[in-house]
Design a protein around this motif. Structure first.
Motif, PDB file in Angstrom:
ATOM      1  N   VAL A 288      -5.847  -0.690  -3.976  1.00 19.41           N
ATOM      2  CA  VAL A 288      -6.003  -1.961  -3.260  1.00 19.41           C
ATOM      3  C   VAL A 288      -4.946  -2.021  -2.162  1.00 19.41           C
ATOM      4  CG1 VAL A 288      -6.010  -4.477  -3.455  1.00 19.41           C
ATOM      5  CG2 VAL A 288      -6.806  -3.075  -5.387  1.00 19.41           C
ATOM      6  N   SER A 289      -5.381  -2.202  -0.939  1.00 16.36           N
ATOM      7  CA  SER A 289      -4.437  -2.366   0.164  1.00 16.36           C
ATOM      8  C   SER A 289      -4.816  -3.612   0.954  1.00 16.36           C
ATOM      9  CB  SER A 289      -4.414  -1.131   1.063  1.00 16.36           C
ATOM     10  OG  SER A 289      -5.627  -1.011   1.749  1.00 16.36           O
ATOM     11  N   TYR A 290      -3.838  -4.150   1.651  1.00 15.61           N
ATOM     12  CA  TYR A 290      -4.107  -5.395   2.372  1.00 15.61           C
ATOM     13  C   TYR A 290      -3.249  -5.512   3.622  1.00 15.61           C
ATOM     14  CZ  TYR A 290      -0.029  -6.694  -0.432  1.00 15.61           C
ATOM     15  OH  TYR A 290       1.197  -6.705  -1.040  1.00 15.61           O
ATOM     16  N   ASP A 291      -3.800  -6.196   4.596  1.00 12.61           N
ATOM     17  CA  ASP A 291      -3.084  -6.640   5.791  1.00 12.61           C
ATOM     18  C   ASP A 291      -3.210  -8.149   5.799  1.00 12.61           C
ATOM     19  OD1 ASP A 291      -2.454  -4.107   6.842  1.00 12.61           O
ATOM     20  OD2 ASP A 291      -4.419  -3.950   7.767  1.00 12.61           O
ATOM     21  N   VAL A 292      -2.107  -8.834   5.642  1.00 11.38           N
ATOM     22  CA  VAL A 292      -2.113 -10.291   5.611  1.00 11.38           C
ATOM     23  C   VAL A 292      -1.211 -10.786   6.737  1.00 11.38           C
ATOM     24  CG1 VAL A 292      -1.561 -12.333   4.240  1.00 11.38           C
ATOM     25  CG2 VAL A 292      -2.575 -10.322   3.139  1.00 11.38           C
ATOM     26  N   CYS A 293      -1.747 -11.631   7.583  1.00 14.15           N
ATOM     27  CA  CYS A 293      -1.056 -12.054   8.806  1.00 14.15           C
ATOM     28  C   CYS A 293       0.048 -13.089   8.573  1.00 14.15           C
ATOM     29  CB  CYS A 293      -2.073 -12.616   9.798  1.00 14.15           C
ATOM     30  SG  CYS A 293      -3.278 -11.390  10.322  1.00 14.15           S
TER      31      CYS A 293
ATOM     32  N   LEU B 280       2.300 -14.411  -1.432  1.00 17.95           N
ATOM     33  CA  LEU B 280       1.428 -14.796  -2.548  1.00 17.95           C
ATOM     34  C   LEU B 280       0.507 -13.638  -2.955  1.00 17.95           C
ATOM     35  CD1 LEU B 280       0.457 -18.426  -1.473  1.00 17.95           C
ATOM     36  CD2 LEU B 280       1.963 -17.751  -3.373  1.00 17.95           C
ATOM     37  N   THR B 281       0.014 -12.903  -1.957  1.00 17.65           N
ATOM     38  CA  THR B 281      -0.859 -11.758  -2.249  1.00 17.65           C
ATOM     39  C   THR B 281      -0.093 -10.694  -3.022  1.00 17.65           C
ATOM     40  OG1 THR B 281      -2.165 -12.189  -0.266  1.00 17.65           O
ATOM     41  CG2 THR B 281      -2.315  -9.970  -1.203  1.00 17.65           C
ATOM     42  N   TYR B 282       1.122 -10.400  -2.572  1.00 15.07           N
ATOM     43  CA  TYR B 282       1.961  -9.406  -3.269  1.00 15.07           C
ATOM     44  C   TYR B 282       2.197  -9.834  -4.723  1.00 15.07           C
ATOM     45  CZ  TYR B 282       5.946  -6.609  -4.615  1.00 15.07           C
ATOM     46  OH  TYR B 282       6.786  -5.766  -5.308  1.00 15.07           O
ATOM     47  N   LYS B 283       2.597 -11.089  -4.918  1.00 15.26           N
ATOM     48  CA  LYS B 283       2.867 -11.577  -6.277  1.00 15.26           C
ATOM     49  C   LYS B 283       1.617 -11.515  -7.147  1.00 15.26           C
ATOM     50  CE  LYS B 283       6.760 -14.617  -5.341  1.00 15.26           C
ATOM     51  NZ  LYS B 283       7.243 -15.989  -5.310  1.00 15.26           N
ATOM     52  N   LYS B 284       0.482 -11.865  -6.570  1.00 10.66           N
ATOM     53  CA  LYS B 284      -0.768 -11.842  -7.336  1.00 10.66           C
ATOM     54  C   LYS B 284      -1.093 -10.416  -7.759  1.00 10.66           C
ATOM     55  CE  LYS B 284      -2.715 -14.856  -8.121  1.00 10.66           C
ATOM     56  NZ  LYS B 284      -2.487 -15.676  -9.338  1.00 10.66           N
TER      57      LYS B 284
ATOM     58  N   TYR C  13       4.309  -0.329   0.395  1.00  6.67           N
ATOM     59  CA  TYR C  13       4.197  -1.708   0.843  1.00  6.67           C
ATOM     60  C   TYR C  13       2.723  -2.007   1.092  1.00  6.67           C
ATOM     61  CZ  TYR C  13       9.191  -1.472   1.532  1.00  6.67           C
ATOM     62  OH  TYR C  13      10.524  -1.315   1.333  1.00  6.67           O
ATOM     63  N   SER C  14       2.218  -3.039   0.491  1.00  8.44           N
ATOM     64  CA  SER C  14       0.835  -3.499   0.665  1.00  8.44           C
ATOM     65  C   SER C  14      -0.214  -2.544   0.104  1.00  8.44           C
ATOM     66  CB  SER C  14       0.515  -3.782   2.149  1.00  8.44           C
ATOM     67  OG  SER C  14       1.408  -4.726   2.672  1.00  8.44           O
ATOM     68  N   VAL C  15       0.183  -1.642  -0.785  1.00  9.20           N
ATOM     69  CA  VAL C  15      -0.763  -0.730  -1.432  1.00  9.20           C
ATOM     70  C   VAL C  15      -0.472  -0.727  -2.932  1.00  9.20           C
ATOM     71  CG1 VAL C  15      -1.652   1.632  -1.600  1.00  9.20           C
ATOM     72  CG2 VAL C  15      -0.900   0.732   0.615  1.00  9.20           C
TER      73      VAL C  15
END
Length: 98
Positions: free
Chosen positions: A8-13, A20-24, A34-36
């Motif tokens: 799961v990876s993400y780009d959050v602006c 919150l995404t990281y904690k979740k 980072y973010s993966v």
């Protein structure tokens, strides 16, 4: 309960949504970069993760990628290759045949 390994990876602006995404995701898997994240999830857990992320993210601005790496204990554990110093180790597994 059969589990599958997901990358799961993400780009959050927005910094607040990013935090919150990281904690979740920390509640569902392990940070690889980072973010993966590497997440080992049942179908129900995967759906729960998606629903909880939808509550956090703004899909007009943010992006998430979920890649199915296969069953836990199979290819899903063997397809990672790290260069440099990884943030975590992939869990070692042993099979017991009876």
């Amino acid at each position: 309960m059969m589990k599958t390994v997901y990358l799961v990876s993400y780009d959050v602006c927005d910094p607040r949504r990013l935090r919150l995404t990281y904690k979740k995701l920390c509640g569902f898997g392990m940070a690889l970069q980072y973010s993966v994240f590497r997440c080992e999830l049942s179908a129900m857990q995967r759906q729960s993760l998606k629903e909880q992320l939808w509550d956090i993210l703004n899909l007009e601005e943010d992006r998430v990628m979920i890649v199915n790496l296969g069953p836990a204990g199979a290819r899903g554990d063997e397809c990672f290759e790290f260069w440099g110093n990884p943030r975590m180790s992939i869990p070692a597994r042993t099979a017991v045949i009876v």
